[in-house]
Design a protein around this motif. Sequence first.
Motif, PDB file in Angstrom:
ATOM      1  N   VAL A 297      22.079  46.749  67.820  1.00  9.61           N
ATOM      2  CA  VAL A 297      20.702  46.613  68.281  1.00  9.61           C
ATOM      3  C   VAL A 297      20.556  47.434  69.552  1.00  9.61           C
ATOM      4  O   VAL A 297      21.332  47.278  70.488  1.00  9.61           O
ATOM      5  CB  VAL A 297      20.336  45.125  68.524  1.00  9.61           C
ATOM      6  N   TYR A 298      19.564  48.305  69.545  1.00 11.81           N
ATOM      7  CA  TYR A 298      19.318  49.211  70.668  1.00 11.81           C
ATOM      8  C   TYR A 298      18.003  48.851  71.348  1.00 11.81           C
ATOM      9  O   TYR A 298      16.996  48.620  70.677  1.00 11.81           O
ATOM     10  CB  TYR A 298      19.179  50.656  70.178  1.00 11.81           C
TER      11      TYR A 298
ATOM     12  N   GLY B 210      18.851  52.849  75.199  1.00 13.94           N
ATOM     13  CA  GLY B 210      19.893  53.405  74.347  1.00 13.94           C
ATOM     14  C   GLY B 210      21.203  52.643  74.333  1.00 13.94           C
ATOM     15  O   GLY B 210      22.158  53.062  73.689  1.00 13.94           O
ATOM     16  N   VAL B 211      21.263  51.516  75.014  1.00 18.17           N
ATOM     17  CA  VAL B 211      22.483  50.706  75.024  1.00 18.17           C
ATOM     18  C   VAL B 211      22.572  49.962  73.690  1.00 18.17           C
ATOM     19  O   VAL B 211      21.635  49.266  73.292  1.00 18.17           O
ATOM     20  CB  VAL B 211      22.488  49.708  76.206  1.00 18.17           C
TER      21      VAL B 211
ATOM     22  N   GLU C 112      21.563  50.099  62.133  1.00 23.34           N
ATOM     23  CA  GLU C 112      20.953  50.143  63.450  1.00 23.34           C
ATOM     24  C   GLU C 112      19.602  49.458  63.421  1.00 23.34           C
ATOM     25  O   GLU C 112      18.826  49.616  62.484  1.00 23.34           O
ATOM     26  CB  GLU C 112      20.762  51.590  63.920  1.00 23.34           C
ATOM     27  N   LEU C 113      19.341  48.690  64.457  1.00 26.01           N
ATOM     28  CA  LEU C 113      18.052  48.042  64.628  1.00 26.01           C
ATOM     29  C   LEU C 113      17.567  48.445  66.015  1.00 26.01           C
ATOM     30  O   LEU C 113      18.204  48.114  67.023  1.00 26.01           O
ATOM     31  CB  LEU C 113      18.196  46.517  64.522  1.00 26.01           C
ATOM     32  N   VAL C 114      16.504  49.217  66.066  1.00 29.40           N
ATOM     33  CA  VAL C 114      15.960  49.663  67.338  1.00 29.40           C
ATOM     34  C   VAL C 114      14.783  48.758  67.674  1.00 29.40           C
ATOM     35  O   VAL C 114      13.851  48.617  66.884  1.00 29.40           O
ATOM     36  CB  VAL C 114      15.506  51.140  67.276  1.00 29.40           C
ATOM     37  N   VAL C 115      14.860  48.135  68.833  1.00 27.94           N
ATOM     38  CA  VAL C 115      13.803  47.230  69.270  1.00 27.94           C
ATOM     39  C   VAL C 115      12.804  48.058  70.078  1.00 27.94           C
ATOM     40  O   VAL C 115      13.139  48.554  71.148  1.00 27.94           O
ATOM     41  CB  VAL C 115      14.368  46.079  70.119  1.00 27.94           C
ATOM     42  N   PRO C 116      11.598  48.231  69.561  1.00 26.86           N
ATOM     43  CA  PRO C 116      10.634  49.087  70.255  1.00 26.86           C
ATOM     44  C   PRO C 116      10.183  48.484  71.578  1.00 26.86           C
ATOM     45  O   PRO C 116      10.006  47.275  71.694  1.00 26.86           O
ATOM     46  CB  PRO C 116       9.464  49.172  69.268  1.00 26.86           C
ATOM     47  N   TYR C 117      10.004  49.350  72.561  1.00 30.22           N
ATOM     48  CA  TYR C 117       9.462  48.957  73.866  1.00 30.22           C
ATOM     49  C   TYR C 117      10.278  47.873  74.548  1.00 30.22           C
ATOM     50  O   TYR C 117       9.745  47.021  75.243  1.00 30.22           O
ATOM     51  CB  TYR C 117       7.994  48.494  73.740  1.00 30.22           C
ATOM     52  N   MET C 118      11.583  47.864  74.354  1.00 31.62           N
ATOM     53  CA  MET C 118      12.416  46.782  74.863  1.00 31.62           C
ATOM     54  C   MET C 118      13.631  47.331  75.595  1.00 31.62           C
ATOM     55  O   MET C 118      14.355  48.160  75.060  1.00 31.62           O
ATOM     56  CB  MET C 118      12.898  45.942  73.673  1.00 31.62           C
ATOM     57  N   ALA C 119      13.852  46.846  76.813  1.00 35.19           N
ATOM     58  CA  ALA C 119      15.066  47.196  77.547  1.00 35.19           C
ATOM     59  C   ALA C 119      16.223  46.354  77.022  1.00 35.19           C
ATOM     60  O   ALA C 119      16.022  45.326  76.368  1.00 35.19           O
ATOM     61  CB  ALA C 119      14.865  46.963  79.038  1.00 35.19           C
TER      62      ALA C 119
ATOM     63  N   VAL D 143      17.596  42.365  74.732  1.00 32.78           N
ATOM     64  CA  VAL D 143      18.593  42.335  73.658  1.00 32.78           C
ATOM     65  C   VAL D 143      19.792  41.489  74.090  1.00 32.78           C
ATOM     66  O   VAL D 143      20.356  40.732  73.296  1.00 32.78           O
ATOM     67  CB  VAL D 143      19.025  43.761  73.256  1.00 32.78           C
ATOM     68  N   SER D 144      20.164  41.568  75.365  1.00 33.12           N
ATOM     69  CA  SER D 144      21.280  40.752  75.884  1.00 33.12           C
ATOM     70  C   SER D 144      20.954  39.265  75.831  1.00 33.12           C
ATOM     71  O   SER D 144      21.813  38.447  75.508  1.00 33.12           O
ATOM     72  CB  SER D 144      21.614  41.152  77.321  1.00 33.12           C
TER      73      SER D 144
END
Length: 158
Positions: A60-61, A65-66, A96-103, A107-108
Motif C-alpha cells: 500500500v502506497y 511513495g512509501v 499494489e494498492l495506491v491510496v489517492p491523496y494520502m500520506a 497508511v501506517s
Amino acid sequence: MEDRQFSILETSVLEVASSDNDSVTYTFDHELHAKILLENLNKMQKHKSKKEHFLTNVEVYGLDGVAIPFHAVVLAACSTTIKDSLTNNFADFNGELVVPYMASAGVSVLRDFAYGDNVTITHSSVGEAVKIAKLYNIDDLQSLCEVRTNMFNGLLDN
C-alpha cells in the motif's frame, strides 16, 4: 517483544474425546488464539527479510511513495470495499494498492489498526487516518478518529 513465533498450543486447551473414543476435539481459548494469530501475522508483516515479506502480497502506497506491505486477506477482513476491489479486479491486480491523496501516516495507522491490538492516532495522523477510514468504509477506525478529533478540539477549546 520477542522475535519468535508463538504457538497456539501455548494457550489453554480443552480436550474432549468422542463417546466412542474415535476422535478428539481440541478447543482453544478464543481470545488468546486470535491474539496469537494476529501477533504472528504482525511479525511477518513487519519482518525485513524477503523470505518473510514474500508472504505479504499487497503493498500500500501513500502519496509520498512509501510502500507498506500487507496481507491481502488482512486488508479484506478490515474493509469490504478493499475486499471487493481485490476480488473483483483480481485478474488485473498487480500487488499494489495506491491510496489517492494520502500520506503514509494514514497508511501506517491502517497497518496498526489491521495488525495490532492497539492503534496510536496522533494529532498529525488523525486527518490522514480518517481519510483512509472513509475511503475504504472502515467504520471502527473512522469512529476512533472522530473520538480523537473531538478530544483534540476539546483540548483546543480549553
